[in-house]
Structures are given as structure tokens and as C-alpha cells.
Design an enzyme around this catalytic site. Sequence first.
Site, PDB file in Angstrom:
ATOM      1  CG  LEU A  33     -42.688   6.236  17.270  1.00 21.04           C
ATOM      2  CD1 LEU A  33     -41.976   5.133  18.044  1.00 21.04           C
ATOM      3  CD2 LEU A  33     -43.472   5.647  16.103  1.00 21.04           C
ATOM      4  CG  HIS A  34     -49.124   9.281  18.240  1.00 22.61           C
ATOM      5  ND1 HIS A  34     -49.981   8.212  18.226  1.00 22.61           N
ATOM      6  CD2 HIS A  34     -49.107   9.754  16.969  1.00 22.61           C
ATOM      7  CE1 HIS A  34     -50.482   8.064  17.027  1.00 22.61           C
ATOM      8  NE2 HIS A  34     -49.954   8.980  16.228  1.00 22.61           N
ATOM      9  CG  HIS A  37     -47.137   5.446  16.094  1.00 20.35           C
ATOM     10  ND1 HIS A  37     -47.061   6.798  16.296  1.00 20.35           N
ATOM     11  CD2 HIS A  37     -47.412   5.284  14.773  1.00 20.35           C
ATOM     12  CE1 HIS A  37     -47.260   7.438  15.151  1.00 20.35           C
ATOM     13  NE2 HIS A  37     -47.479   6.534  14.209  1.00 20.35           N
ATOM     14  CD  GLN A 149     -61.641   1.948  14.908  1.00 22.57           C
ATOM     15  OE1 GLN A 149     -61.417   1.370  15.980  1.00 22.57           O
ATOM     16  NE2 GLN A 149     -62.739   2.638  14.673  1.00 22.57           N
ATOM     17  NE  ARG A 188     -50.322  14.767   7.687  1.00 23.80           N
ATOM     18  CZ  ARG A 188     -50.319  13.571   7.086  1.00 23.80           C
ATOM     19  NH1 ARG A 188     -51.080  12.591   7.548  1.00 23.80           N
ATOM     20  NH2 ARG A 188     -49.568  13.361   6.022  1.00 23.80           N
TER      21      ARG A 188
END
Length: 288
Positions: A33-34, A37, A149, A188
Site C-alpha cells: 500500500l501507498h 490506496h 484514476q 511498482r
Amino acid sequence: MLILRKIAEVRQWVQEKKKQGLRVGLVPTMGYLHEGHLSLVRAARQENDLVVMSIFVNPLQFGPREDFATYPRDLARDADLAERAGVDMIFAPEGEEMYPYYPQDTTVQVARLAEGLCGVSRPGHFTGVATVVTKLFMIVLPERAYFGQKDYQQFLVIKRMAADLNMPIEVRMVPIKREADGLAMSSRNTYLSAEERRQAVCLVAALRLCKERFEQGENNSERLIKAMTARINREPAAQIDYIKICDADTLEEMSRIDRPVVVALAVYIGKTRLIDNMLLNTDVMKNV
Ligand code: PAF
């Protein structure tokens, strides 16, 4: 915060909550998660009584030469972040729980919307996404589901799928979260070396250049794409997969910006494929 690994446990938990009249928002993720999220979680918190997050690296949406095996995974770290953001329950199934028969016979394919942009270099990707999201919808039965988005094409594909199949679920999109220098947040990004990370800013730089030229009066897609291409090609590690200007609803390519569009791009930075996009001319309808 609960962490459930089995579908039956999730169904029972959801059933009990629904009996109490509580509404459930689902945030489907592949983990690691970042802030992007977590912004989905915050949006879900605002509109629902309970927030469920799924964490599952879905093999069905990775091509044979893609990064399924190396995709970053850290459930303990994710659980900590999710709990602090206000998630009530994490559903983190093993592969065999989601796909007892792999590959399963039944898949969900969304035609047209899934064919262009990322669908060209990632054949089968959106079928993998639509299939796993359908399974998650059927397991969690949320009132609403939240998508970022950054994966604009994915959002449209899922929204269309839910509409076409009469799924009683509202599919919501939450704006892109960016690092301080503008790079769109992505799990990523952790693959990038320090030098690649510096060069990766070219994606958002190209999008901002396009916006600036458009606001100055340029609406010819070919010329805008040429300017974006030149900006990205300044970076030695960058290799363009695609840059497209498309109708924001249908993803049909536009030769000119005369309606709401999405400017979407995919660029390899070294071996890492990054995507980003920007909506332009979205207030055109208000002016009609
Ligand atoms: O956007 C993602 O992380 C994935 O594509 C999703 C929606 C969780 C499906 O695996």
C-alpha cells in the site's frame, strides 16, 4: 481490524453486518500500500459504514513475462497502514482460495474498452482484472467499490462491467495521488533505481506540458503527442509504449480535443512499465 483469509469467513462477516443495516465499501488492492490506496480508503470511509480492503496479487491479470512473481508483498506492513487509515476488515486470500481450479473456465471479458491503450501490450490483462473484481464483488457484496484514476482504463472497464451485468454496486473513481515531484504513486515505483526514479518524472512532465499547450489553444492531438514524445525522449532510460488522447468515456482516439478527453501514457523506465494520465477539457459540457 480483522484479517480474514477464507471466503466463507468473509461471507459470514458481511452477512452479519448487513443484517445490522450497515453499508460496505470495498477497496480492492494488490497490496504494498501507498498513499494512493489510502486515499481510496478515506473516500470509502466517507460514504459507507464499513470499509473492506482486499489484498490479492491476482495471477490472472499478469502476462507470462510480467512481474507476478516479483510483485512486492508485505501483509504485516499493509495491515498496519490499512488499520491506521480506517479499514475494518482485510480479505487476504491465498491463490488456491480464490482459484481452486486455475486457470478457471469462466472469465469476464469487457470488449472495446479493454482493447486499446494497455490492452494492446497487455493482452488478457483486463479480462484478468474484470474476472477477479467480479469474484471480489460476489464475495464481499459491497454497496460501493473504489478504484484509482491512475488506472483510468481499468476504472472504465470495471464501471462498464458493473453496468452491463447489472451489478448493484456503485463504482467510484478517486483522483491520482502524486509524490512531491509529481510522479504518480504506484507500488511498482519501488522497482526504480535512484537514477530511474529521477527520470520517471518525465511522465507527469509530459502530461503537464500537454495541459499547458492545450490551455494556450493547441487542440491538435498529433502535435500535442509530438511535444510529449520529445519531452519523454529526453530521458535515456525512457521507452514509450504509448501516448494517446482519447474520449474520456469511450476511449476512442481523438484527432482533436473537442470534448472531455483522457491523455494517457505508458512508458518503460528501464525495465519498469509506468502509466499515468490526465483528464482534459472536462468542463466542456458545462459550457455547452
Ligand atoms: O488496481 C489493482 O490493484 C488491481 O488491478 C485490482 C483492481 C485490485 C484487481 O486485481
